[in-house]
Scaffold this motif. Structure first.
Motif, PDB file in Angstrom:
ATOM      1  N   GLY A  23       0.796  -1.226   0.000  1.00 29.02           N
ATOM      2  CA  GLY A  23       0.000   0.000   0.000  1.00 29.02           C
ATOM      3  C   GLY A  23       0.826   1.271   0.000  1.00 29.02           C
ATOM      4  O   GLY A  23       0.510   2.232  -0.702  1.00 29.02           O
ATOM      5  N   ALA A  24       1.884   1.303   0.801  1.00 27.97           N
ATOM      6  CA  ALA A  24       2.717   2.503   0.873  1.00 27.97           C
ATOM      7  C   ALA A  24       3.393   2.779  -0.462  1.00 27.97           C
ATOM      8  O   ALA A  24       3.424   3.919  -0.933  1.00 27.97           O
ATOM      9  CB  ALA A  24       3.757   2.361   1.980  1.00 27.97           C
ATOM     10  N   THR A  25       3.912   1.738  -1.089  1.00 29.85           N
ATOM     11  CA  THR A  25       4.573   1.899  -2.384  1.00 29.85           C
ATOM     12  C   THR A  25       3.573   2.353  -3.445  1.00 29.85           C
ATOM     13  O   THR A  25       3.878   3.233  -4.254  1.00 29.85           O
ATOM     14  CB  THR A  25       5.260   0.586  -2.807  1.00 29.85           C
ATOM     15  N   LEU A  26       2.396   1.769  -3.413  1.00 28.71           N
ATOM     16  CA  LEU A  26       1.356   2.158  -4.365  1.00 28.71           C
ATOM     17  C   LEU A  26       0.958   3.616  -4.160  1.00 28.71           C
ATOM     18  O   LEU A  26       0.808   4.372  -5.116  1.00 28.71           O
ATOM     19  CB  LEU A  26       0.145   1.241  -4.238  1.00 28.71           C
ATOM     20  N   ALA A  27       0.810   4.027  -2.901  1.00 28.38           N
ATOM     21  CA  ALA A  27       0.441   5.414  -2.609  1.00 28.38           C
ATOM     22  C   ALA A  27       1.510   6.386  -3.106  1.00 28.38           C
ATOM     23  O   ALA A  27       1.193   7.429  -3.695  1.00 28.38           O
ATOM     24  CB  ALA A  27       0.217   5.593  -1.106  1.00 28.38           C
ATOM     25  N   LEU A  28       2.769   6.050  -2.902  1.00 31.12           N
ATOM     26  CA  LEU A  28       3.841   6.941  -3.350  1.00 31.12           C
ATOM     27  C   LEU A  28       3.941   6.980  -4.872  1.00 31.12           C
ATOM     28  O   LEU A  28       4.216   8.038  -5.451  1.00 31.12           O
ATOM     29  CB  LEU A  28       5.166   6.532  -2.713  1.00 31.12           C
ATOM     30  N   ALA A  29       3.695   5.862  -5.520  1.00 32.93           N
ATOM     31  CA  ALA A  29       3.666   5.865  -6.985  1.00 32.93           C
ATOM     32  C   ALA A  29       2.511   6.728  -7.481  1.00 32.93           C
ATOM     33  O   ALA A  29       2.659   7.511  -8.426  1.00 32.93           O
ATOM     34  CB  ALA A  29       3.539   4.432  -7.518  1.00 32.93           C
ATOM     35  N   ALA A  30       1.361   6.608  -6.820  1.00 35.66           N
ATOM     36  CA  ALA A  30       0.203   7.433  -7.181  1.00 35.66           C
ATOM     37  C   ALA A  30       0.496   8.909  -6.944  1.00 35.66           C
ATOM     38  O   ALA A  30       0.081   9.762  -7.731  1.00 35.66           O
ATOM     39  CB  ALA A  30      -1.023   6.998  -6.376  1.00 35.66           C
ATOM     40  N   LEU A  31       1.215   9.212  -5.873  1.00 34.96           N
ATOM     41  CA  LEU A  31       1.567  10.603  -5.603  1.00 34.96           C
ATOM     42  C   LEU A  31       2.385  11.182  -6.751  1.00 34.96           C
ATOM     43  O   LEU A  31       2.165  12.325  -7.160  1.00 34.96           O
ATOM     44  CB  LEU A  31       2.336  10.717  -4.286  1.00 34.96           C
ATOM     45  N   GLY A  32       3.300  10.407  -7.275  1.00 32.81           N
ATOM     46  CA  GLY A  32       4.069  10.875  -8.432  1.00 32.81           C
ATOM     47  C   GLY A  32       3.165  11.226  -9.595  1.00 32.81           C
ATOM     48  O   GLY A  32       3.354  12.253 -10.261  1.00 32.81           O
ATOM     49  N   TRP A  33       2.160  10.391  -9.825  1.00 31.34           N
ATOM     50  CA  TRP A  33       1.205  10.672 -10.904  1.00 31.34           C
ATOM     51  C   TRP A  33       0.398  11.921 -10.580  1.00 31.34           C
ATOM     52  O   TRP A  33       0.188  12.773 -11.448  1.00 31.34           O
ATOM     53  CB  TRP A  33       0.278   9.467 -11.102  1.00 31.34           C
ATOM     54  N   ILE A  34      -0.043  12.060  -9.348  1.00 34.86           N
ATOM     55  CA  ILE A  34      -0.828  13.235  -8.937  1.00 34.86           C
ATOM     56  C   ILE A  34      -0.017  14.508  -9.140  1.00 34.86           C
ATOM     57  O   ILE A  34      -0.510  15.494  -9.694  1.00 34.86           O
ATOM     58  CB  ILE A  34      -1.271  13.102  -7.465  1.00 34.86           C
ATOM     59  N   LEU A  35       1.238  14.493  -8.713  1.00 31.44           N
ATOM     60  CA  LEU A  35       2.065  15.702  -8.769  1.00 31.44           C
ATOM     61  C   LEU A  35       2.496  16.075 -10.178  1.00 31.44           C
ATOM     62  O   LEU A  35       2.974  17.191 -10.400  1.00 31.44           O
ATOM     63  CB  LEU A  35       3.291  15.531  -7.869  1.00 31.44           C
ATOM     64  N   ALA A  36       2.313  15.176 -11.124  1.00 27.24           N
ATOM     65  CA  ALA A  36       2.675  15.477 -12.518  1.00 27.24           C
ATOM     66  C   ALA A  36       1.740  16.494 -13.157  1.00 27.24           C
ATOM     67  O   ALA A  36       2.070  17.071 -14.195  1.00 27.24           O
ATOM     68  CB  ALA A  36       2.692  14.191 -13.343  1.00 27.24           C
ATOM     69  N   ASP A  37       0.599  16.740 -12.540  1.00 28.17           N
ATOM     70  CA  ASP A  37      -0.366  17.703 -13.051  1.00 28.17           C
ATOM     71  C   ASP A  37      -0.581  18.777 -11.988  1.00 28.17           C
ATOM     72  O   ASP A  37      -1.020  18.474 -10.876  1.00 28.17           O
ATOM     73  CB  ASP A  37      -1.688  17.001 -13.371  1.00 28.17           C
ATOM     74  N   GLU A  38      -0.259  20.023 -12.315  1.00 33.19           N
ATOM     75  CA  GLU A  38      -0.289  21.098 -11.323  1.00 33.19           C
ATOM     76  C   GLU A  38      -1.669  21.294 -10.688  1.00 33.19           C
ATOM     77  O   GLU A  38      -1.780  21.455  -9.468  1.00 33.19           O
ATOM     78  CB  GLU A  38       0.172  22.407 -11.965  1.00 33.19           C
ATOM     79  N   SER A  39      -2.725  21.260 -11.475  1.00 33.74           N
ATOM     80  CA  SER A  39      -4.055  21.474 -10.895  1.00 33.74           C
ATOM     81  C   SER A  39      -4.476  20.296 -10.012  1.00 33.74           C
ATOM     82  O   SER A  39      -5.095  20.480  -8.962  1.00 33.74           O
ATOM     83  CB  SER A  39      -5.104  21.741 -11.976  1.00 33.74           C
ATOM     84  N   ARG A  40      -4.109  19.095 -10.411  1.00 31.74           N
ATOM     85  CA  ARG A  40      -4.422  17.923  -9.595  1.00 31.74           C
ATOM     86  C   ARG A  40      -3.613  17.961  -8.292  1.00 31.74           C
ATOM     87  O   ARG A  40      -4.124  17.665  -7.212  1.00 31.74           O
ATOM     88  CB  ARG A  40      -4.111  16.654 -10.396  1.00 31.74           C
TER      89      ARG A  40
END
Length: 102
Positions: A23-40
């Motif tokens: 779960g932690a690894t998945l969350a951090l990978a998702a965070l990378g995707w989230i941060l790739a878009d400024e509005s998101r």
């Protein structure tokens, strides 16, 4: 065929070549995707109440991992987008959130 077949050398490997296992690894990978878009990214900060510095300081905290997964679960387009980008079934994000809630 089992989900995690033995490879014969004592290690276990997922059938998905780039599997994100916990779960932690998945969350951090998702965070990378989230941060790739400024509005998101800004929406994540607004909804969680975190600041950029606060987020950086709390990257290793289970509460932060849960907040990231909650963010995705609360908005289906983001959940589907992250799932597609990370090649992970959307259900894995929900299961990871449950895992981190224990």
């Amino acid at each position: 065929m089992p989900l995690y077949p033995e490879t014969g050398n004592g290690t276990i490997r997922s059938e998905r070549k780039d599997s994100i296992k916990d779960g932690a690894t998945l969350a951090l990978a998702a965070l990378g995707w989230i941060l790739a878009d400024e509005s998101r990214a800004q929406r994540l900060l607004d909804l969680t109440g975190l600041t950029p510095d606060g987020l950086r300081a709390a990257l290793d905290k289970p509460a932060t991992h849960r907040a990231i997964l909650d963010f995705l679960a609360a908005h289906e387009p983001d959940l589907i987008g992250a799932a597609d980008a990370l090649d992970v079934p959307p259900e894995d994000f929900i299961a990871a959130r449950r895992e981190l809630a224990r």
